[in-house]
Scaffold this active site. Structure first.
Site, PDB file in Angstrom:
ATOM      1  N   HIS A   1      -0.160   0.424 -10.123  1.00 38.30           N
ATOM      2  CA  HIS A   1      -1.038  -0.632  -9.080  1.00 38.30           C
ATOM      3  C   HIS A   1      -1.919  -1.875 -10.028  1.00 38.30           C
ATOM      4  O   HIS A   1      -2.959  -2.173  -9.900  1.00 38.30           O
ATOM      5  CB  HIS A   1      -1.978   0.149  -8.815  1.00 38.30           C
ATOM      6  CG  HIS A   1      -2.586  -0.501  -6.998  1.00 38.30           C
ATOM      7  ND1 HIS A   1      -3.856  -0.213  -6.647  1.00 38.30           N
ATOM      8  CD2 HIS A   1      -2.430  -1.554  -6.968  1.00 38.30           C
ATOM      9  CE1 HIS A   1      -4.331  -0.611  -5.151  1.00 38.30           C
ATOM     10  NE2 HIS A   1      -2.994  -2.224  -5.868  1.00 38.30           N
TER      11      HIS A   1
ATOM     12  N   ARG B   1       0.195  -0.730  -0.155  1.00 35.21           N
ATOM     13  CA  ARG B   1       0.301   0.323  -0.142  1.00 35.21           C
ATOM     14  C   ARG B   1       0.788   1.136  -0.015  1.00 35.21           C
ATOM     15  O   ARG B   1       1.770   1.118   1.209  1.00 35.21           O
ATOM     16  CB  ARG B   1      -0.902   0.127   1.292  1.00 35.21           C
ATOM     17  CG  ARG B   1      -2.174  -1.043   1.109  1.00 35.21           C
ATOM     18  CD  ARG B   1      -3.012  -0.657   0.207  1.00 35.21           C
ATOM     19  NE  ARG B   1      -4.174  -1.811  -0.078  1.00 35.21           N
ATOM     20  CZ  ARG B   1      -4.068  -2.830  -0.944  1.00 35.21           C
ATOM     21  NH1 ARG B   1      -2.608  -3.461  -1.331  1.00 35.21           N
ATOM     22  NH2 ARG B   1      -5.409  -3.887  -0.470  1.00 35.21           N
TER      23      ARG B   1
ATOM     24  N   GLU C   1      -4.480   6.479  -6.580  1.00 33.63           N
ATOM     25  CA  GLU C   1      -4.387   5.274  -7.600  1.00 33.63           C
ATOM     26  C   GLU C   1      -4.126   6.608  -8.390  1.00 33.63           C
ATOM     27  O   GLU C   1      -4.409   7.650  -9.001  1.00 33.63           O
ATOM     28  CB  GLU C   1      -6.007   4.928  -8.106  1.00 33.63           C
ATOM     29  CG  GLU C   1      -6.582   4.007  -6.484  1.00 33.63           C
ATOM     30  CD  GLU C   1      -5.501   2.414  -7.078  1.00 33.63           C
ATOM     31  OE1 GLU C   1      -5.476   1.751  -8.207  1.00 33.63           O
ATOM     32  OE2 GLU C   1      -5.380   2.241  -5.867  1.00 33.63           O
TER      33      GLU C   1
END
Length: 315
Positions: free
Chosen positions: A282, A233, A262
């Site tokens: 990601h 994360r 994001e």
């Protein structure tokens, strides 16, 4: 009959989801699917307002939405992490929340080692050298088997990384806040792991305790040749501190799949102009195989909930 609303695409064919309803729920549910994410809280509320069971992947859900879903009994998160969900609100309301733990163990591990090998063997630079008429000069790499591999967080993904690091012949160190019984690795304190590891791979959840877990002080303890991998994360690592360490060459390199937000990222992200840095959008969890596993886990969780024996419950 329960109504199940899948708020965003799950990256598998719709036919598979209908098949899972038939197989796992005996067809005793109305399934509503959407091929695009909701663009506002109001749209999300409108989609899910009549549903007893709501499925969401990694799209953020606001507290406003959580409090507006009057009929909801189960929120099935089609993702490992759930820090994008206001779980306290659902807990307060007595709504069960479960995640899809385990679906991406192999996928994330694959990317970790793809990143490690790319950095250690200069794969991007080798490609450019060939295209530009160059040779291997300046591109001699390192073997994984000669290195110490440090794993921060020995949960399911961390344990899979440990397993693969052992297969490469690495000496493996691990740090975990609670005691774990994991073979073929040495559990050490964080300082020891940072000081002795040639590769440091992070596999922690994102929460109040892990925000900024790897900051300037921790980076300063790493070898100046060591590389940092973050496929966990974004908030776990202090990104400005990491960018400074890379520019100062106080660590050897980094590969990062997760950020504060994001992707797409802001144009002035501090990692964009750092040396020996590999960035991915990601994508660690994103494989065809992982998405199929995820669908099976999600509808298995729904079936278990309806049977009165919920699984993978986070609140």
């Amino acid at each position: 009959m329960k109504k199940i609303v899948v708020l965003e695409p799950l990256a598998v064919p719709d036919d598979l989801l209908h098949q899972l309803v038939d197989e796992k729920l005996d067809g005793q549910a109305d399934l509503v699917l959407y091929d695009q994410r909701a663009q506002s809280d109001e749209e999300m509320i409108d989609r899910a307002k009549d549903a007893e069971i709501v499925v969401i992947a990694n799209q953020a859900m606001s507290e406003k939405v959580a409090r507006s879903l009057e009929k909801i009994e189960l929120l099935a998160v089609a993702f490992t992490g759930f820090d994008h969900i206001p779980v306290d609100v659902f807990k307060e309301r007595g709504v069960t929340v479960c995640n899809a733990s385990g679906y991406s163990n192999e996928a994330v591990t694959d990317l970790v080692f793809g990143m490690v090998i790319s950095l250690l063997r200069n794969i991007r630079e080798c490609d450019q050298a060939v295209r530009q008429g160059g040779t291997k000069d300046g591109l001699v790499g390192q073997e994984l088997s000669a290195l110490t591999f440090g794993v921060i967080g020995a949960g399911a993904i961390g344990q899979q990384v440990i397993k693969v690091a052992n297969a490469f012949g690495c000496r493996v160190l691990a740090f975990n806040r609670s005691k774990k019984d994991v073979p073929n690795c040495e559990f050490v304190d964080l300082d020891t792991l940072l000081k002795e590891s040639d590769v440091v791979s992070i596999h922690l959840p994102s929460n109040a305790d892990t925000k900024g877990f790897i900051g300037a002080d921790e980076l300063a303890k790493m070898k100046d040749t060591a590389i940092l991998i973050n496929c966990a994360r974004g908030p776990i690592v202090d990104i400005p501190a990491l960018a400074k360490a890379l520019k100062d060459q106080s660590i050897g390199g980094a590969a990062v799949d997760v950020f504060y937000t994001e992707p797409p990222l802001e144009a002035d992200n501090p990692l964009f102009d750092t040396p020996n840095t590999l960035l991915t959008p990601h994508v660690a969890f994103a494989t065809d195989e992982a998405f199929v596993k995820r669908a099976h886990i999600v509808f298995g969780n729904i079936a278990a909930f309806l049977a009165g024996k919920p699984e993978n419950v986070v609140v």
